[in-house]
Scaffold this motif. Structure first.
Motif, PDB file in Angstrom:
ATOM      1  N   UNK A   2       8.933  -2.187  10.960  1.00 39.55           N
ATOM      2  CA  UNK A   2       8.029  -1.366  10.151  1.00 39.55           C
ATOM      3  C   UNK A   2       8.203   0.105  10.523  1.00 39.55           C
ATOM      4  N   UNK A   3       7.818   0.972   9.578  1.00 46.00           N
ATOM      5  CA  UNK A   3       7.781   2.416   9.796  1.00 46.00           C
ATOM      6  C   UNK A   3       6.350   2.884   9.588  1.00 46.00           C
ATOM      7  N   UNK A   4       5.882   3.749  10.480  1.00 50.43           N
ATOM      8  CA  UNK A   4       4.570   4.379  10.312  1.00 50.43           C
ATOM      9  C   UNK A   4       4.794   5.841   9.941  1.00 50.43           C
ATOM     10  N   UNK A   5       4.238   6.234   8.794  1.00 52.36           N
ATOM     11  CA  UNK A   5       4.372   7.600   8.293  1.00 52.36           C
ATOM     12  C   UNK A   5       3.200   7.893   7.367  1.00 52.36           C
ATOM     13  N   UNK A   6       3.124   9.120   6.864  1.00 49.93           N
ATOM     14  CA  UNK A   6       2.049   9.472   5.942  1.00 49.93           C
ATOM     15  C   UNK A   6       2.251   8.773   4.598  1.00 49.93           C
ATOM     16  N   UNK A   7       1.140   8.409   3.973  1.00 54.98           N
ATOM     17  CA  UNK A   7       1.169   7.645   2.729  1.00 54.98           C
ATOM     18  C   UNK A   7       1.944   8.324   1.597  1.00 54.98           C
ATOM     19  N   UNK A   8       1.787   9.640   1.353  1.00 55.78           N
ATOM     20  CA  UNK A   8       2.519  10.232   0.221  1.00 55.78           C
ATOM     21  C   UNK A   8       4.024  10.024   0.303  1.00 55.78           C
ATOM     22  N   UNK A   9       4.599  10.192   1.501  1.00 59.68           N
ATOM     23  CA  UNK A   9       6.038   9.993   1.654  1.00 59.68           C
ATOM     24  C   UNK A   9       6.432   8.551   1.370  1.00 59.68           C
ATOM     25  N   UNK A  10       5.692   7.612   1.972  1.00 61.47           N
ATOM     26  CA  UNK A  10       6.041   6.200   1.835  1.00 61.47           C
ATOM     27  C   UNK A  10       5.830   5.700   0.411  1.00 61.47           C
ATOM     28  N   UNK A  11       4.783   6.184  -0.244  1.00 61.18           N
ATOM     29  CA  UNK A  11       4.505   5.731  -1.609  1.00 61.18           C
ATOM     30  C   UNK A  11       5.649   6.099  -2.546  1.00 61.18           C
ATOM     31  N   UNK A  12       6.188   7.315  -2.375  1.00 59.06           N
ATOM     32  CA  UNK A  12       7.308   7.738  -3.214  1.00 59.06           C
ATOM     33  C   UNK A  12       8.550   6.919  -2.903  1.00 59.06           C
ATOM     34  N   UNK A  13       8.801   6.666  -1.613  1.00 59.84           N
ATOM     35  CA  UNK A  13       9.973   5.889  -1.219  1.00 59.84           C
ATOM     36  C   UNK A  13       9.901   4.466  -1.771  1.00 59.84           C
ATOM     37  N   UNK A  14       8.731   3.858  -1.696  1.00 62.50           N
ATOM     38  CA  UNK A  14       8.553   2.497  -2.227  1.00 62.50           C
ATOM     39  C   UNK A  14       8.766   2.480  -3.741  1.00 62.50           C
TER      40      UNK A  14
END
Length: 285
Positions: free
Chosen positions: A198-210
């Motif tokens: 898993x990766x822990x990061x801020x939601x805006x970055x991860x949401x775009x990547x997903x």
């Protein structure tokens, strides 16, 4: 030479010495904002490996933060020199005077708020966990015994460490390992390749990547480690509060007239509330 002449020249010489002694202090009284306006140039430090906030495309730094910076530079009516700096050199660099401002997303926490002058936030950076599609992780608590990755010296490194400690305090074993990467993009590769779980990061970055790679990545859920501060902002040196306030004024104007929301639609596909107060610790600069 007469006594009067000698006395006159002695006074002139003394005044010259005094002016020489005072001139460095007069020069140092110029603020960074005043220097920027006088020279017509602002130098900016950016980590261009943090999509969609800042990243390189076709040889240029682009992204949500870059679009905001363009508005700030326009308001200053100056030219910009934007330096692409590894994250680990960003905050030390601004303190050392290598650039005037940090125009890259800096997570807010108590330690940083005591050392840097934060602008108004540009986004909400609530920490989240992301996994590979199909992996059996239903919530952040399922990171028990897993190998977790995040970026070295980022705002989510202490979040990850605190959450690991929280799992152990609850009687569990915590993470199997916490791996730290120079850039978040490296952690994405490691997750896709199965090196971490898993990766822990801020939601805006991860949401775009997903959204971009739905066949590879999937959100797990929020990682709650006790921090009350989740927003992302820019910073200046602690003495440059006038520059900080100028930038905050531009961001606030963009929020109020809708331009910031339009940029959030463009880069994230959703909008985030930007508060005027309550986003900083009580003793922040």
């Amino acid at each position: 030479m007469s006594f009067i002449s000698r006395k006159f020249f002695a006074v002139i010489a003394g005044a010259a010495v005094l002016a020489s002694a005072l001139s460095p202090n007069l020069a140092s009284a110029e603020t960074t904002l005043e220097k920027i306006k006088r020279t017509g140039k602002v130098t900016v430090g950016t980590e261009a490996a943090f999509p969609p906030f800042e990243f390189v495309e076709d040889g240029k730094i682009v992204g949500y933060g870059s679009d905001i910076l363009a508005e700030v530079v326009k308001a200053l009516d100056v030219e910009v020199e934007q330096l692409d700096v590894p994250w680990q050199g960003i905050l030390p660099g601004v303190l050392a005077g290598k650039f005037d401002i940090v125009a890259t997303t800096v997570g807010i926490n108590e330690e940083r708020a005591a050392r840097y002058a934060y602008t108004l936030p540009i986004a909400n950076g609530e920490p989240y966990a992301m996994k590979r599609v199909g992996d059996d992780l239903a919530s952040a608590e399922d990171l028990e015994g897993k190998v977790v990755g995040t970026q070295l010296a980022s705002s989510t490194e202490p979040v990850a460490r605190d959450f690991d400690a929280k799992l152990k305090e609850a009687g569990g074993e915590g993470f199997s390992e916490l791996k730290l990467y120079t850039a978040f993009t490296e952690s994405y590769v490691a997750l896709a390749n199965g090196e971490i779980d898993a990766v822990i990061q801020s939601l805006p970055n991860l949401a775009v990547l997903v959204k971009q790679r739905p066949e590879t990545f999937e959100l797990v859920g929020p990682v709650q480690a006790g921090s009350a501060y989740t927003y992302l902002a820019w910073v200046t040196r602690p003495e440059d509060t006038d520059l900080r306030d100028f930038i905050s004024g531009v961001i606030r104007e963009m929020r109020d007239d809708g331009r910031l929301g339009e940029l959030q639609d463009k880069w994230f596909g959703f909008r985030m509330d930007i508060p005027d107060t309550g986003y900083l610790p009580p003793d922040a600069l």
